[in-house]
Design a protein around this motif. Sequence first.
Motif, PDB file in Angstrom:
ATOM      1  N   ALA A 253       0.826  -1.207   0.000  1.00 39.82           N
ATOM      2  CA  ALA A 253       0.000   0.000   0.000  1.00 39.82           C
ATOM      3  C   ALA A 253       0.861   1.259   0.000  1.00 39.82           C
ATOM      4  O   ALA A 253       0.573   2.224  -0.721  1.00 39.82           O
ATOM      5  CB  ALA A 253      -0.936  -0.003   1.208  1.00 39.82           C
ATOM      6  N   ALA A 254       1.928   1.253   0.793  1.00 45.62           N
ATOM      7  CA  ALA A 254       2.807   2.422   0.857  1.00 45.62           C
ATOM      8  C   ALA A 254       3.538   2.630  -0.465  1.00 45.62           C
ATOM      9  O   ALA A 254       3.708   3.768  -0.924  1.00 45.62           O
ATOM     10  CB  ALA A 254       3.813   2.247   1.996  1.00 45.62           C
ATOM     11  N   THR A 255       3.972   1.533  -1.097  1.00 41.92           N
ATOM     12  CA  THR A 255       4.636   1.636  -2.403  1.00 41.92           C
ATOM     13  C   THR A 255       3.686   2.195  -3.447  1.00 41.92           C
ATOM     14  O   THR A 255       4.054   3.077  -4.236  1.00 41.92           O
ATOM     15  CB  THR A 255       5.137   0.248  -2.859  1.00 41.92           C
ATOM     16  N   ALA A 256       2.458   1.697  -3.460  1.00 39.75           N
ATOM     17  CA  ALA A 256       1.459   2.185  -4.411  1.00 39.75           C
ATOM     18  C   ALA A 256       1.162   3.653  -4.176  1.00 39.75           C
ATOM     19  O   ALA A 256       1.051   4.445  -5.128  1.00 39.75           O
ATOM     20  CB  ALA A 256       0.186   1.357  -4.285  1.00 39.75           C
ATOM     21  N   ASN A 257       1.044   4.034  -2.928  1.00 35.58           N
ATOM     22  CA  ASN A 257       0.772   5.438  -2.602  1.00 35.58           C
ATOM     23  C   ASN A 257       1.945   6.319  -3.023  1.00 35.58           C
ATOM     24  O   ASN A 257       1.753   7.444  -3.513  1.00 35.58           O
ATOM     25  CB  ASN A 257       0.523   5.559  -1.097  1.00 35.58           C
ATOM     26  N   LEU A 310      12.470  -9.174  -7.223  1.00 35.86           N
ATOM     27  CA  LEU A 310      11.530  -8.678  -8.229  1.00 35.86           C
ATOM     28  C   LEU A 310      10.730  -7.478  -7.700  1.00 35.86           C
ATOM     29  O   LEU A 310      10.517  -6.499  -8.422  1.00 35.86           O
ATOM     30  CB  LEU A 310      10.576  -9.798  -8.645  1.00 35.86           C
ATOM     31  N   LEU A 311      10.302  -7.540  -6.447  1.00 37.66           N
ATOM     32  CA  LEU A 311       9.510  -6.453  -5.871  1.00 37.66           C
ATOM     33  C   LEU A 311      10.312  -5.157  -5.777  1.00 37.66           C
ATOM     34  O   LEU A 311       9.736  -4.055  -5.823  1.00 37.66           O
ATOM     35  CB  LEU A 311       9.017  -6.844  -4.472  1.00 37.66           C
ATOM     36  N   ALA A 312      11.629  -5.282  -5.673  1.00 35.18           N
ATOM     37  CA  ALA A 312      12.473  -4.089  -5.564  1.00 35.18           C
ATOM     38  C   ALA A 312      12.586  -3.334  -6.885  1.00 35.18           C
ATOM     39  O   ALA A 312      12.887  -2.139  -6.893  1.00 35.18           O
ATOM     40  CB  ALA A 312      13.862  -4.482  -5.068  1.00 35.18           C
ATOM     41  N   VAL A 313      12.328  -4.022  -8.012  1.00 28.89           N
ATOM     42  CA  VAL A 313      12.550  -3.385  -9.319  1.00 28.89           C
ATOM     43  C   VAL A 313      11.303  -3.289 -10.188  1.00 28.89           C
ATOM     44  O   VAL A 313      11.255  -2.486 -11.128  1.00 28.89           O
ATOM     45  CB  VAL A 313      13.656  -4.127 -10.108  1.00 28.89           C
ATOM     46  N   VAL A 314      10.264  -4.108  -9.893  1.00 30.38           N
ATOM     47  CA  VAL A 314       9.054  -4.086 -10.727  1.00 30.38           C
ATOM     48  C   VAL A 314       8.296  -2.784 -10.498  1.00 30.38           C
ATOM     49  O   VAL A 314       7.983  -2.435  -9.353  1.00 30.38           O
ATOM     50  CB  VAL A 314       8.145  -5.292 -10.391  1.00 30.38           C
ATOM     51  N   PRO A 315       7.953  -2.046 -11.555  1.00 29.20           N
ATOM     52  CA  PRO A 315       7.286  -0.757 -11.376  1.00 29.20           C
ATOM     53  C   PRO A 315       5.771  -0.842 -11.241  1.00 29.20           C
ATOM     54  O   PRO A 315       5.146   0.059 -10.692  1.00 29.20           O
ATOM     55  CB  PRO A 315       7.663  -0.005 -12.661  1.00 29.20           C
ATOM     56  N   ASN A 316       5.161  -1.944 -11.731  1.00 29.42           N
ATOM     57  CA  ASN A 316       3.708  -2.047 -11.763  1.00 29.42           C
ATOM     58  C   ASN A 316       3.176  -2.627 -10.454  1.00 29.42           C
ATOM     59  O   ASN A 316       3.577  -3.720 -10.028  1.00 29.42           O
ATOM     60  CB  ASN A 316       3.279  -2.932 -12.943  1.00 29.42           C
ATOM     61  N   GLY A 381      12.219   4.237   1.326  1.00 26.70           N
ATOM     62  CA  GLY A 381      11.268   3.944   0.263  1.00 26.70           C
ATOM     63  C   GLY A 381      11.195   2.469  -0.107  1.00 26.70           C
ATOM     64  O   GLY A 381      11.780   1.607   0.574  1.00 26.70           O
ATOM     65  N   PRO A 382      10.492   2.144  -1.190  1.00 24.60           N
ATOM     66  CA  PRO A 382      10.240   0.747  -1.579  1.00 24.60           C
ATOM     67  C   PRO A 382      11.507  -0.074  -1.813  1.00 24.60           C
ATOM     68  O   PRO A 382      11.581  -1.222  -1.370  1.00 24.60           O
ATOM     69  CB  PRO A 382       9.426   0.886  -2.880  1.00 24.60           C
ATOM     70  N   PHE A 383      12.488   0.501  -2.519  1.00 22.87           N
ATOM     71  CA  PHE A 383      13.698  -0.273  -2.832  1.00 22.87           C
ATOM     72  C   PHE A 383      14.400  -0.715  -1.553  1.00 22.87           C
ATOM     73  O   PHE A 383      14.849  -1.860  -1.437  1.00 22.87           O
ATOM     74  CB  PHE A 383      14.655   0.556  -3.698  1.00 22.87           C
ATOM     75  N   ALA A 384      14.482   0.178  -0.568  1.00 28.17           N
ATOM     76  CA  ALA A 384      15.145  -0.149   0.699  1.00 28.17           C
ATOM     77  C   ALA A 384      14.380  -1.237   1.440  1.00 28.17           C
ATOM     78  O   ALA A 384      14.983  -2.153   2.023  1.00 28.17           O
ATOM     79  CB  ALA A 384      15.265   1.102   1.566  1.00 28.17           C
ATOM     80  N   VAL A 385      13.051  -1.158   1.410  1.00 32.41           N
ATOM     81  CA  VAL A 385      12.235  -2.145   2.118  1.00 32.41           C
ATOM     82  C   VAL A 385      12.441  -3.541   1.548  1.00 32.41           C
ATOM     83  O   VAL A 385      12.705  -4.508   2.282  1.00 32.41           O
ATOM     84  CB  VAL A 385      10.732  -1.776   2.051  1.00 32.41           C
ATOM     85  N   PHE A 386      12.333  -3.670   0.234  1.00 34.88           N
ATOM     86  CA  PHE A 386      12.416  -5.003  -0.369  1.00 34.88           C
ATOM     87  C   PHE A 386      13.855  -5.527  -0.413  1.00 34.88           C
ATOM     88  O   PHE A 386      14.073  -6.734  -0.476  1.00 34.88           O
ATOM     89  CB  PHE A 386      11.767  -4.986  -1.746  1.00 34.88           C
ATOM     90  N   THR A 387      14.831  -4.626  -0.360  1.00 41.52           N
ATOM     91  CA  THR A 387      16.215  -5.059  -0.205  1.00 41.52           C
ATOM     92  C   THR A 387      16.414  -5.657   1.186  1.00 41.52           C
ATOM     93  O   THR A 387      17.077  -6.694   1.349  1.00 41.52           O
ATOM     94  CB  THR A 387      17.184  -3.878  -0.399  1.00 41.52           C
TER      95      THR A 387
END
Length: 419
Positions: A253-257, A310-316, A381-387
């Motif tokens: 949800a945070a990534t989408a927002n 994949l979640l760290a780099v997928v934009p959709n 942000g998202p990249f840090a989270v999924f890393t």
Amino acid sequence: MVTKAPPAQEEKLIPLRRNGNFQALWTSEAFAAVAKETAEFAYPLLILATTGSAFWAGLIASVQLVVAGLTSLTAGQLADRFDRKKLLIWCNLIRVALLGGLAVMVMTDNVNLGVILVIAMLSAVCLSVSQPASLAAIKALVPPQQVPTAISQNQIRFFGATLIGPPAAGWLFGIARAFPYLGAAVSFLISTALLLFIKKPMQAASTIADDGKRHAKDGFRLIRREPILFWSLAWIMGSNLVFNHTGVFIALAATANDKGTESAVIGISVAFAGAGGLLGSFFASWVLKHVSPSGIMWFAAWVGPVAAALLAVVPNVIVMGVIVGVVFLRGPIVSALFLAYVAALAPDKLHGRVLGAVFFLSMLVQPIGIFTIGVIFDLGGPFAVFTFVGAIAVPVAFTTLTPTMRRLPRPEQLEESKL
């Protein structure tokens, strides 16, 4: 020449669907699960409607998780010491009183934040007590060969309740704020009535008759002695740290927002993620029969690091939801496999305490993971989270390379070796 009588375990098994005792337990727990999900989704709705505070709404959920985790050890002891059927009945009736009382207070405008918090905490205690009692009872109601299948069916009940309960709570809340709690109370009452149809004892008579001391630490000791339980639980704890439902949903949800995605699309993404768990629950029984336990654990462990990358780099955002759904697909399958191992390796007199230790350890790490994911997202942000998720998932996955995990027997083979 004397013909030897065939052993009892070789008698033809009755299909689970015709096992009235097990079906009564399963259906009873299904009503209880729907009631639980309905009430738990309605608590934050009521808090938001009365206080407008998202903080307090989130606090209720966190407090319930902590309370359930802290009381799980005592709950395991109770499941080994007292009649499990009576424990389930009393837990249900207490929640009938709590939720029925809350419904009356809401109707009369006499409810406040403190009352909601106390009722939510007491309900969490009842949940904690009922969980090991109901799971340990399965071993007493079905033959050893059918325990893995019976536990697999439990996963369908759990994930089905997560889909039915929240929408029902929202719909009932829209009609009247008291209705979700009233509906949950009625559902718990039905669950209680169904328990009365169970005629077979839900534990060995020697379990209750045994006057020996029952320490919670006995459950931890058995887990430590049994390599299968030790290594499997080690992986489960690591997975729960970074791939628990709440933490991942928050990250999605945070990534989408952060990407400026519309709310409707966020909802679709989360729905795809949640659907993975339900799909896994439907196929759990088939997978346990046709895939080796080591193969199941290998896929479950290594799909995590791949998904994190994949979640760290997928934009959709929708694609991200599908990826998470694939990860959640493993949940009910691994849970069924692990609980089948617990049933096979834990003596009935110790079964509840082992389950209490399992729930305590598996739930202990979840609040830590939820909090950490939130903090890391705010900082990087998202990249840090999924890393971060990947950094935890990789070393945890290496547990599958241990000799024990590479040569896992089927749970029913362990049961047969004791006969």
